[in-house]
Scaffold this motif. Structure first.
Motif, PDB file in Angstrom:
ATOM      1  N   HIS A 316     -21.867 -24.333 -31.818  1.00 27.15           N
ATOM      2  CA  HIS A 316     -22.450 -25.484 -32.512  1.00 27.15           C
ATOM      3  C   HIS A 316     -22.763 -26.550 -31.460  1.00 27.15           C
ATOM      4  N   SER A 317     -24.056 -26.756 -31.220  1.00 25.25           N
ATOM      5  CA  SER A 317     -24.470 -27.729 -30.196  1.00 25.25           C
ATOM      6  C   SER A 317     -25.549 -28.628 -30.787  1.00 25.25           C
ATOM      7  N   PRO A 318     -25.092 -29.612 -31.588  1.00 25.10           N
ATOM      8  CA  PRO A 318     -26.005 -30.396 -32.422  1.00 25.10           C
ATOM      9  C   PRO A 318     -26.696 -31.507 -31.658  1.00 25.10           C
ATOM     10  N   ALA A 319     -27.740 -32.025 -32.236  1.00 23.47           N
ATOM     11  CA  ALA A 319     -28.457 -33.171 -31.679  1.00 23.47           C
ATOM     12  C   ALA A 319     -29.239 -33.825 -32.818  1.00 23.47           C
ATOM     13  N   PRO A 320     -29.605 -35.087 -32.638  1.00 26.19           N
ATOM     14  CA  PRO A 320     -30.406 -35.758 -33.675  1.00 26.19           C
ATOM     15  C   PRO A 320     -31.742 -35.048 -33.904  1.00 26.19           C
ATOM     16  N   ALA A 321     -32.269 -35.192 -35.105  1.00 27.96           N
ATOM     17  CA  ALA A 321     -33.508 -34.500 -35.479  1.00 27.96           C
ATOM     18  C   ALA A 321     -34.644 -34.784 -34.505  1.00 27.96           C
ATOM     19  N   SER A 322     -34.686 -36.016 -34.007  1.00 25.12           N
ATOM     20  CA  SER A 322     -35.803 -36.384 -33.103  1.00 25.12           C
ATOM     21  C   SER A 322     -35.805 -35.491 -31.864  1.00 25.12           C
ATOM     22  N   MET A 323     -34.611 -35.010 -31.455  1.00 28.63           N
ATOM     23  CA  MET A 323     -34.538 -34.165 -30.257  1.00 28.63           C
ATOM     24  C   MET A 323     -34.786 -32.691 -30.576  1.00 28.63           C
ATOM     25  N   LYS A 324     -34.864 -32.393 -31.875  1.00 25.08           N
ATOM     26  CA  LYS A 324     -35.064 -30.996 -32.285  1.00 25.08           C
ATOM     27  C   LYS A 324     -36.490 -30.760 -32.796  1.00 25.08           C
ATOM     28  N   THR A 325     -37.287 -31.805 -32.720  1.00 22.27           N
ATOM     29  CA  THR A 325     -38.667 -31.663 -33.205  1.00 22.27           C
ATOM     30  C   THR A 325     -39.547 -31.185 -32.058  1.00 22.27           C
ATOM     31  N   ILE A 326     -40.117 -30.010 -32.232  1.00 24.49           N
ATOM     32  CA  ILE A 326     -41.017 -29.486 -31.204  1.00 24.49           C
ATOM     33  C   ILE A 326     -42.378 -29.306 -31.836  1.00 24.49           C
ATOM     34  N   THR A 327     -43.390 -29.878 -31.221  1.00 18.83           N
ATOM     35  CA  THR A 327     -44.726 -29.680 -31.795  1.00 18.83           C
ATOM     36  C   THR A 327     -45.441 -28.533 -31.101  1.00 18.83           C
ATOM     37  N   ASP A 328     -45.603 -28.651 -29.783  1.00 21.31           N
ATOM     38  CA  ASP A 328     -46.257 -27.501 -29.145  1.00 21.31           C
ATOM     39  C   ASP A 328     -45.560 -27.019 -27.865  1.00 21.31           C
ATOM     40  N   ASN A 329     -44.739 -27.830 -27.235  1.00 24.47           N
ATOM     41  CA  ASN A 329     -44.122 -27.397 -25.984  1.00 24.47           C
ATOM     42  C   ASN A 329     -42.647 -27.029 -26.198  1.00 24.47           C
ATOM     43  N   PHE A 330     -42.372 -25.736 -26.242  1.00 23.07           N
ATOM     44  CA  PHE A 330     -41.013 -25.274 -26.508  1.00 23.07           C
ATOM     45  C   PHE A 330     -40.067 -25.450 -25.320  1.00 23.07           C
ATOM     46  N   PHE A 331     -40.609 -25.874 -24.182  1.00 24.89           N
ATOM     47  CA  PHE A 331     -39.724 -26.186 -23.063  1.00 24.89           C
ATOM     48  C   PHE A 331     -39.110 -27.573 -23.236  1.00 24.89           C
ATOM     49  N   GLU A 332     -39.663 -28.340 -24.174  1.00 24.19           N
ATOM     50  CA  GLU A 332     -39.097 -29.651 -24.477  1.00 24.19           C
ATOM     51  C   GLU A 332     -38.231 -29.534 -25.722  1.00 24.19           C
ATOM     52  N   GLY A 333     -37.389 -30.539 -25.949  1.00 26.27           N
ATOM     53  CA  GLY A 333     -36.523 -30.501 -27.138  1.00 26.27           C
ATOM     54  C   GLY A 333     -35.169 -29.914 -26.791  1.00 26.27           C
ATOM     55  N   TRP A 334     -34.155 -30.341 -27.503  1.00 25.64           N
ATOM     56  CA  TRP A 334     -32.775 -29.946 -27.207  1.00 25.64           C
ATOM     57  C   TRP A 334     -32.530 -28.461 -27.479  1.00 25.64           C
ATOM     58  N   GLY A 335     -31.881 -27.818 -26.540  1.00 24.80           N
ATOM     59  CA  GLY A 335     -31.474 -26.424 -26.726  1.00 24.80           C
ATOM     60  C   GLY A 335     -30.048 -26.383 -27.235  1.00 24.80           C
ATOM     61  N   GLY A 336     -29.885 -26.044 -28.486  1.00 21.89           N
ATOM     62  CA  GLY A 336     -28.561 -25.996 -29.093  1.00 21.89           C
ATOM     63  C   GLY A 336     -28.748 -25.965 -30.590  1.00 21.89           C
ATOM     64  N   ILE A 337     -27.943 -25.164 -31.251  1.00 21.86           N
ATOM     65  CA  ILE A 337     -28.127 -24.923 -32.685  1.00 21.86           C
ATOM     66  C   ILE A 337     -26.978 -25.535 -33.476  1.00 21.86           C
ATOM     67  N   SER A 338     -27.301 -26.152 -34.610  1.00 25.23           N
ATOM     68  CA  SER A 338     -26.276 -26.661 -35.523  1.00 25.23           C
ATOM     69  C   SER A 338     -25.921 -25.554 -36.502  1.00 25.23           C
ATOM     70  N   GLY A 339     -24.684 -25.063 -36.385  1.00 29.66           N
ATOM     71  CA  GLY A 339     -24.351 -23.925 -37.250  1.00 29.66           C
ATOM     72  C   GLY A 339     -22.896 -23.749 -37.603  1.00 29.66           C
ATOM     73  N   ALA A 340     -22.005 -24.635 -37.131  1.00 31.29           N
ATOM     74  CA  ALA A 340     -20.552 -24.378 -37.255  1.00 31.29           C
ATOM     75  C   ALA A 340     -20.087 -24.121 -38.687  1.00 31.29           C
TER      76      ALA A 340
END
Ligand SMILES: NC(=O)NC(NC(N)=O)C(=O)[O-]
Ligand SMILES: [Zn+2]
Ligand SMILES: [Zn+2]
Length: 446
Positions: A316-340
């Protein structure tokens, strides 16, 4: 005077080798008696009728990032631990990074421990970090009770947690071996990942598939091979976290057969999601190592069924939604999934129901194995003398996960919208009911 604090009656008690009907008596936070096929005599302050339900040892989630102190706006010990309790987990091992300061010396560990004592509703434990700057601090962390140490072989995405070059890893492993602890590694090859990413980005190739191709399975294999050699050279116990493919697991399996002291974790997202989900859900499903294709997912299930994987951790490696929004560049945005909160749901729905993974195996992967591997001698089993950490589950109840069901600080997850079969009804931590009727009913762990 009553004999017990609590008796759970008539539940299907799930252990690593059987599922049997029985009663469980609890007093002073411990399991006093487990009676199979008969009723426990005596009375209790409270009874839970578990008829038709299954009683699991509470999950031990050996891989979470709760980000506190210093980055509690991403998650926090309270929201993180509540989400675990809602999912039937009763102990977590918090990773040393994503909090500020990171857990790289005894002083920083003390800060985190104090906060967890105030806020966590399940049992907290902590990993220490191995970074290039802190070899001298490892012993102090060990003396203060860390589970073991975590190092990154490739950049961690967090500025105050440097990844370890080979020299650091080798030195660190010698030191960790000297006091008999264990090193957990994020094993991806810096050289492979960085060069492939550079190539892709310079060509303007930034899709989900491009991101995945920049972190190929061979990059994990290369790093795992190297660290296994270091483990063999230093005698340091090794735990490889978040293996995304059976091909990685195979390398570890071969090492085990040679007598190397190594174990491996995989995570629910590698079992429940594919590259297609990354394409569809965007940043919510971004992690490293990345999600793989469907054939890899099936192979990973086969590895689980075959006992090749030791532990399931949520990462579980969460981050605010703003950091998880990817429009076209998948190299940007937080790497980590909310799942615990969803680990058991995924193992039951995708494993037990869809692929006949026995309940006993789920208990091994989520409770008994992590307890054994990481030295929690009173946890991971439903047996006399063990801590009363339990999850009571209705295996027949189905539900669809909604954002508002999540206890995370940021109520998003790639699992939202999925329908699960098997619902946690009660979670007990040290004999105390912390989750009941869909609600957390305590403020902190007793
Ligand atoms: N800084 C992180 O939390 N990283 C984590 N991120 C993932 N897995 O995407 C991890 O465990 O590597
Ligand atoms: Zn990692
Ligand atoms: Zn992690």
């Amino acid at each position: 005077m009553t004999s017990y604090d609590l008796i759970i009656r008539n539940g299907n008690i799930v252990s690593a080798d059987s599922v049997q009907l029985g009663d469980i008596a609890i007093k002073d936070g411990k399991i006093q008696e487990v009676a199979y096929g008969r009723k426990i005599d005596g009375d209790a302050l409270k009874e839970i009728n578990a008829e038709g339900l299954h009683v699991f040892p509470g999950l031990i989630d050996s891989h979470v990032h709760f980000n506190e102190p210093g980055r509690a706006e991403w998650e926090g010990l309270e929201t993180g631990s509540k989400s675990l309790a809602a999912g039937g987990a009763t102990t977590f091992f918090d990773m040393p990074l994503n909090s500020t300061p990171p857990t790289i010396n005894a002083e920083n560990l003390a800060l985190k421990k104090a906060l967890a004592d105030q806020k966590a509703v399940v049992n907290p434990r902590f990993w220490g970090g191995l970074v290039p700057e802190n070899i001298k601090d490892l012993k102090g962390l060990h003396d203060n009770g860390v589970i073991g140490f975590k190092a990154f072989m490739s950049p961690s995405g967090i500025a105050d947690f440097n990844h370890s070059d080979d020299e650091t890893i080798f030195k660190g492993m010698k030191e960790i071996a000297s006091f008999g602890s264990i090193l957990a590694v994020h094993a991806e090859s810096t050289v492979i990942c960085e060069q492939l990413a550079e190539e892709k980005i310079s060509q303007g190739k930034t899709s989900a598939r491009d991101y995945v191709e920049s972190r190929p399975i061979i990059s994990e294999i290369e790093a795992v091979r190297r660290i296994i050699s270091y483990s063999e050279a230093t005698g340091c116990k090794l735990h490889v976290v978040h293996a995304s493919s059976r091909k990685v697991v195979k390398i570890i399996e071969e090492a085990k057969q040679r007598g190397v002291n190594v174990t491996v974790e995989t995570c629910p997202h590698y079992l429940a999601l594919t590259v297609k989900d990354l394409e569809e859900k965007g940043g919510l499903a971004k992690c490293a190592p990345p999600l793989r294709d469907e054939d890899e997912v099936e192979e990973l299930w086969a590895a689980l069924a075959n006992g090749e994987i030791d532990v399931i951790g949520s990462d579980h490696s969460p981050a605010p939604a703003s950091m998880k929004t990817i429009t076209d560049n998948f190299f940007e945005g937080w790497g980590g999934i909310s799942g615990a909160q969803s680990t058991l749901n995924i193992l039951l729905t995708e494993g037990y129901y869809k692929r006949n993974l026995p309940l006993e195996k789920i208990v091994k992967l989520t409770a008994e194995n992590p307890a054994k591997r990481f030295g929690l001698s009173t946890k991971g089993k439903i047996a006399t003398g063990y801590d009363a950490d339990l999850a009571i589950v209705d295996l027949n109840e189905s539900f669809t996960l909604h954002n508002e069901d999540l206890y995370y600080r940021h109520k998003h997850s790639p699992y939202v919208g999925m329908t699960f079969k098997g619902k946690v009804k009660n979670t007990l931590v040290n004999g105390e009911v912390v989750f009941e009727n869909g609600k957390i009913i305590v403020d902190k762990v007793q």
